[in-house]
Motif scaffolding. Structure first.
Motif, PDB file in Angstrom:
ATOM      1  N   TYR A  48       0.706  -1.307  -0.209  1.00 19.38           N
ATOM      2  CA  TYR A  48       0.036   0.100   0.127  1.00 19.38           C
ATOM      3  C   TYR A  48       1.378   1.338  -0.067  1.00 19.38           C
ATOM      4  O   TYR A  48       2.083   0.894   0.549  1.00 19.38           O
ATOM      5  CB  TYR A  48      -0.920   0.325   0.898  1.00 19.38           C
ATOM      6  N   TYR A  49       0.261   1.868  -0.454  1.00 15.17           N
ATOM      7  CA  TYR A  49       1.166   3.752  -0.401  1.00 15.17           C
ATOM      8  C   TYR A  49       0.255   4.876  -0.365  1.00 15.17           C
ATOM      9  O   TYR A  49      -0.773   5.215   0.087  1.00 15.17           O
ATOM     10  CB  TYR A  49       1.574   4.271  -2.188  1.00 15.17           C
ATOM     11  N   ARG A  50       1.607   5.739  -0.059  1.00 15.71           N
ATOM     12  CA  ARG A  50       0.715   6.733   0.743  1.00 15.71           C
ATOM     13  C   ARG A  50      -0.032   7.962  -0.138  1.00 15.71           C
ATOM     14  O   ARG A  50      -0.391   9.031  -0.148  1.00 15.71           O
ATOM     15  CB  ARG A  50       1.514   7.959   1.507  1.00 15.71           C
ATOM     16  N   ASP A  51       0.634   7.728  -1.929  1.00 15.36           N
ATOM     17  CA  ASP A  51       0.234   8.589  -2.779  1.00 15.36           C
ATOM     18  C   ASP A  51      -0.482   7.717  -4.541  1.00 15.36           C
ATOM     19  O   ASP A  51       0.400   6.470  -4.411  1.00 15.36           O
ATOM     20  CB  ASP A  51       1.267   9.289  -3.387  1.00 15.36           C
ATOM     21  N   PRO A  52      -0.544   8.149  -5.161  1.00  9.32           N
ATOM     22  CA  PRO A  52      -0.995   7.470  -6.724  1.00  9.32           C
ATOM     23  C   PRO A  52       0.095   7.415  -7.208  1.00  9.32           C
ATOM     24  O   PRO A  52      -0.263   6.298  -8.414  1.00  9.32           O
ATOM     25  CB  PRO A  52      -2.584   8.142  -6.703  1.00  9.32           C
ATOM     26  N   ALA A  53       1.191   7.857  -7.599  1.00  8.53           N
ATOM     27  CA  ALA A  53       1.975   7.855  -8.215  1.00  8.53           C
ATOM     28  C   ALA A  53       2.810   6.387  -6.893  1.00  8.53           C
ATOM     29  O   ALA A  53       4.266   6.404  -7.787  1.00  8.53           O
ATOM     30  CB  ALA A  53       3.102   8.901  -8.226  1.00  8.53           C
ATOM     31  N   LYS A  54       2.812   6.295  -5.790  1.00  7.55           N
ATOM     32  CA  LYS A  54       3.654   5.064  -5.600  1.00  7.55           C
ATOM     33  C   LYS A  54       4.884   5.141  -5.093  1.00  7.55           C
ATOM     34  O   LYS A  54       5.795   4.534  -4.707  1.00  7.55           O
ATOM     35  CB  LYS A  54       3.239   3.746  -6.462  1.00  7.55           C
ATOM     36  N   LEU A  55       5.089   6.496  -4.942  1.00 11.76           N
ATOM     37  CA  LEU A  55       6.655   6.012  -4.343  1.00 11.76           C
ATOM     38  C   LEU A  55       6.638   6.732  -2.862  1.00 11.76           C
ATOM     39  O   LEU A  55       7.702   6.342  -2.694  1.00 11.76           O
ATOM     40  CB  LEU A  55       6.450   8.256  -5.272  1.00 11.76           C
ATOM     41  N   HIS A  56       5.519   6.564  -1.789  1.00 13.20           N
ATOM     42  CA  HIS A  56       5.871   6.325  -0.685  1.00 13.20           C
ATOM     43  C   HIS A  56       5.100   5.007  -0.049  1.00 13.20           C
ATOM     44  O   HIS A  56       4.424   5.303   0.356  1.00 13.20           O
ATOM     45  CB  HIS A  56       5.650   7.417  -0.269  1.00 13.20           C
ATOM     46  N   PRO A  57       5.923   3.941   0.091  1.00 13.30           N
ATOM     47  CA  PRO A  57       5.269   2.842   0.384  1.00 13.30           C
ATOM     48  C   PRO A  57       4.927   2.650   2.119  1.00 13.30           C
ATOM     49  O   PRO A  57       5.035   4.130   2.456  1.00 13.30           O
ATOM     50  CB  PRO A  57       6.437   2.388   0.396  1.00 13.30           C
ATOM     51  N   ASP A  58       3.545   2.263   2.522  1.00 13.60           N
ATOM     52  CA  ASP A  58       3.176   2.664   4.035  1.00 13.60           C
ATOM     53  C   ASP A  58       3.385   1.517   4.613  1.00 13.60           C
ATOM     54  O   ASP A  58       3.760   1.488   5.278  1.00 13.60           O
ATOM     55  CB  ASP A  58       1.471   3.445   3.349  1.00 13.60           C
ATOM     56  N   GLN A  59       2.717   0.225   4.327  1.00 14.42           N
ATOM     57  CA  GLN A  59       2.425  -0.974   4.686  1.00 14.42           C
ATOM     58  C   GLN A  59       2.148  -1.845   3.398  1.00 14.42           C
ATOM     59  O   GLN A  59       2.703  -1.606   2.569  1.00 14.42           O
ATOM     60  CB  GLN A  59       1.484  -0.960   5.705  1.00 14.42           C
ATOM     61  N   LYS A  60       3.530  -3.236   4.161  1.00 16.60           N
ATOM     62  CA  LYS A  60       3.121  -4.434   2.996  1.00 16.60           C
ATOM     63  C   LYS A  60       1.976  -5.649   3.590  1.00 16.60           C
ATOM     64  O   LYS A  60       1.599  -5.657   5.077  1.00 16.60           O
ATOM     65  CB  LYS A  60       3.734  -4.954   2.547  1.00 16.60           C
ATOM     66  N   VAL A  61       0.894  -6.022   2.722  1.00 16.99           N
ATOM     67  CA  VAL A  61      -0.184  -6.692   3.468  1.00 16.99           C
ATOM     68  C   VAL A  61      -0.303  -8.201   2.467  1.00 16.99           C
ATOM     69  O   VAL A  61       0.610  -7.968   1.082  1.00 16.99           O
ATOM     70  CB  VAL A  61      -1.271  -6.150   3.050  1.00 16.99           C
ATOM     71  N   SER A  62      -0.491  -9.313   3.117  1.00 12.70           N
ATOM     72  CA  SER A  62      -0.286 -10.353   2.305  1.00 12.70           C
ATOM     73  C   SER A  62      -1.453 -11.005   2.057  1.00 12.70           C
ATOM     74  O   SER A  62      -2.435 -10.269   1.458  1.00 12.70           O
ATOM     75  CB  SER A  62      -0.287 -11.902   3.660  1.00 12.70           C
ATOM     76  N   LYS A  88      -5.133   5.344   1.559  1.00 13.59           N
ATOM     77  CA  LYS A  88      -4.206   4.695   0.749  1.00 13.59           C
ATOM     78  C   LYS A  88      -4.725   4.462  -0.194  1.00 13.59           C
ATOM     79  O   LYS A  88      -5.765   4.413  -1.055  1.00 13.59           O
ATOM     80  CB  LYS A  88      -3.607   3.780   1.805  1.00 13.59           C
ATOM     81  N   TYR A  89      -3.143   3.901  -1.190  1.00  8.50           N
ATOM     82  CA  TYR A  89      -3.574   3.488  -2.365  1.00  8.50           C
ATOM     83  C   TYR A  89      -2.608   2.301  -3.230  1.00  8.50           C
ATOM     84  O   TYR A  89      -1.683   1.667  -2.249  1.00  8.50           O
ATOM     85  CB  TYR A  89      -2.403   4.295  -3.510  1.00  8.50           C
ATOM     86  N   VAL A  90      -3.397   1.710  -3.785  1.00  7.34           N
ATOM     87  CA  VAL A  90      -2.196  -0.481  -3.871  1.00  7.34           C
ATOM     88  C   VAL A  90      -3.243   0.015  -5.642  1.00  7.34           C
ATOM     89  O   VAL A  90      -3.888   0.335  -6.623  1.00  7.34           O
ATOM     90  CB  VAL A  90      -3.407  -1.452  -3.741  1.00  7.34           C
ATOM     91  N   THR A  91      -2.733  -1.598  -6.068  1.00  8.86           N
ATOM     92  CA  THR A  91      -2.566  -1.487  -7.942  1.00  8.86           C
ATOM     93  C   THR A  91      -3.519  -1.997  -8.255  1.00  8.86           C
ATOM     94  O   THR A  91      -4.182  -2.075  -7.674  1.00  8.86           O
ATOM     95  CB  THR A  91      -1.195  -2.612  -7.814  1.00  8.86           C
ATOM     96  N   ALA A  92      -4.166  -1.613  -9.139  1.00  9.77           N
ATOM     97  CA  ALA A  92      -5.429  -2.062  -9.976  1.00  9.77           C
ATOM     98  C   ALA A  92      -4.810  -2.864 -10.832  1.00  9.77           C
ATOM     99  O   ALA A  92      -6.044  -3.648 -11.627  1.00  9.77           O
ATOM    100  CB  ALA A  92      -5.987  -1.084 -10.794  1.00  9.77           C
ATOM    101  N   ASN A  93      -3.734  -3.844 -10.468  1.00  8.28           N
ATOM    102  CA  ASN A  93      -3.310  -4.764 -11.682  1.00  8.28           C
ATOM    103  C   ASN A  93      -4.132  -6.183 -11.023  1.00  8.28           C
ATOM    104  O   ASN A  93      -3.556  -6.682  -9.541  1.00  8.28           O
ATOM    105  CB  ASN A  93      -2.052  -5.050 -11.417  1.00  8.28           C
ATOM    106  N   LYS A  94      -4.599  -7.257 -11.944  1.00 11.82           N
ATOM    107  CA  LYS A  94      -6.038  -8.147 -11.766  1.00 11.82           C
ATOM    108  C   LYS A  94      -5.235  -8.907 -11.487  1.00 11.82           C
ATOM    109  O   LYS A  94      -5.388 -10.345 -10.960  1.00 11.82           O
ATOM    110  CB  LYS A  94      -6.836  -8.556 -12.997  1.00 11.82           C
TER     111      LYS A  94
END
Length: 347
Positions: A48-62, A88-94
């Motif tokens: 998970y990221y704090r920004d939509p550009a995914k420059l600032h990681p927030d946490q990792k989830v399983s 928070k932001y996360v990939t939209a990749n299916k």
């Protein structure tokens, strides 16, 4: 001729570029969510990221983590991302996340509810001989017949008949709403005691651990309240063992019908621990595999008769209603140690 060849080369390059761009667009629309999937579950570990550009990681989830999505965000030069309700932001990749209706048990087990569970039974029932529960507890204390066990006994029946005669009510020995009000209790209490169902404290976009936490949190709301047989109502009252478990399950979203909080006060329902144990829509687990949030069932000493149920907290501790009160205890103690088995409400 030279100019012609240059022209053909330029057209070919343009065609290839357009094809490539079209292919990228097609791939993006195929591989990524472009409309809001509402609720997603992770298929593998993601960040998970704090920004939509995914420059600032927030946490990792399983894998198997759930999230509520508020919108799809696409920045120029970046792949689409999903904005969650936590900001928070996360990939939209299916390949990494999948659209889902939310956390749910397998179909053969009790299904997790996401609308407030409704009371099952008559709200505002008349209290009669052999009834138990909170209404009986109030009546017995009013009639001076309560000695620690809230069962509508013959002494209470006789006292109610005398009360009805004195107040020119129909003499039945049963407490209907009219007699209840004459005893000085409120009209609201007549129905609210029956109607209470613990509010849902976990959502479809929460995972298993959140549902377990909701169940245990509700159980803790009763801590220190008295053990009262046949009782399963608001945390301002006491409960018995299965009454506590039922309200805890309601908070997590499970309605263990035909066992219900209203019918728990009816004659013969004080042993709803047996009905919960026998319910085919619960998953039974080996004792060695017990986990936080499981239900622990106990045999009456020297028999194979179920007589108690508690909620497992982990580290060999349970929260339970056992005389004289709701409390946290070791999973085995001198009062009850014959464990019949383990049931897992949330799979």
């Amino acid at each position: 001729m030279k100019n012609y060849k240059q022209l053909v080369a330029m057209i070919s390059a343009t065609f290839i570029l357009v094809f490539a761009l079209t292919g990228m667009t097609t791939q993006a629309s195929t591989d990524y969510y472009t409309t809001n999937p509402k609720i997603i579950k992770t298929k593998r570990a993601v960040t998970y990221y704090r920004d939509p550009a995914k420059l600032h990681p927030d946490q990792k989830v399983s894998a198997n983590h759930f999230a509520k999505i508020t919108k799809v965000v696409t920045l120029d030069g970046h792949a689409p991302v999903l904005k969650t309700n936590t900001g928070k932001y996360v990939t939209a990749n299916k390949r990494f996340v999948v659209k889902t209706s939310g956390y749910q048990n397998p179909k053969q087990y009790y299904q997790v509810q996401y609308h407030q569970i409704k009371p099952h039974g008559q709200v505002g029932y008349t209290v009669k001989r052999h009834f138990e529960g909170i209404k009986t507890w109030y009546i017995m204390r009013k009639m001076g017949t309560f000695t620690g066990y809230d069962k509508y006994n013959q002494a209470t029946y006789n006292a109610v008949k005398r009360f009805q005669r004195r107040h020119h009510l129909k003499v039945t020995g049963n407490v209907n709403e009219q007699t209840w009000l004459k005893m000085g209790f409120s009209k609201n209490a007549w129905t609210s005691i029956d109607r209470y169902i613990a509010p849902l404290k976990a959502h479809a976009w929460n995972g298993r651990q959140a549902h377990i936490a909701a169940m245990i949190h509700q159980a803790y709301r009763y801590m220190g309240n008295p053990y009262l047989v046949g009782s399963s109502s608001s945390p301002k009252y006491g409960t018995d063992c299965s009454g506590l478990v039922m309200q805890a399950l309601y908070a997590g979203g499970i309605n263990p019908l035909p066992t219900s909080s209203i019918h728990h006060a009816y004659p013969g329902n004080e042993w709803n621990s047996r009905n919960l144990w026998a319910a085919k829509k619960f998953k039974h687990i080996a004792y060695a595999k017990r986990q936080r949030g499981d239900l622990v069932f106990y045999y009456q000493p020297g028999t194979h008769v179920i007589w108690h149920v508690a909620i497992y907290l982990g580290h060999n501790r349970v929260i339970e209603s056992w005389p004289p009160r709701i409390m946290v205890q070791p999973i085995r103690n001198s009062q009850r140690s014959d464990i019949a088995g383990i049931v897992r409400p949330f799979i």
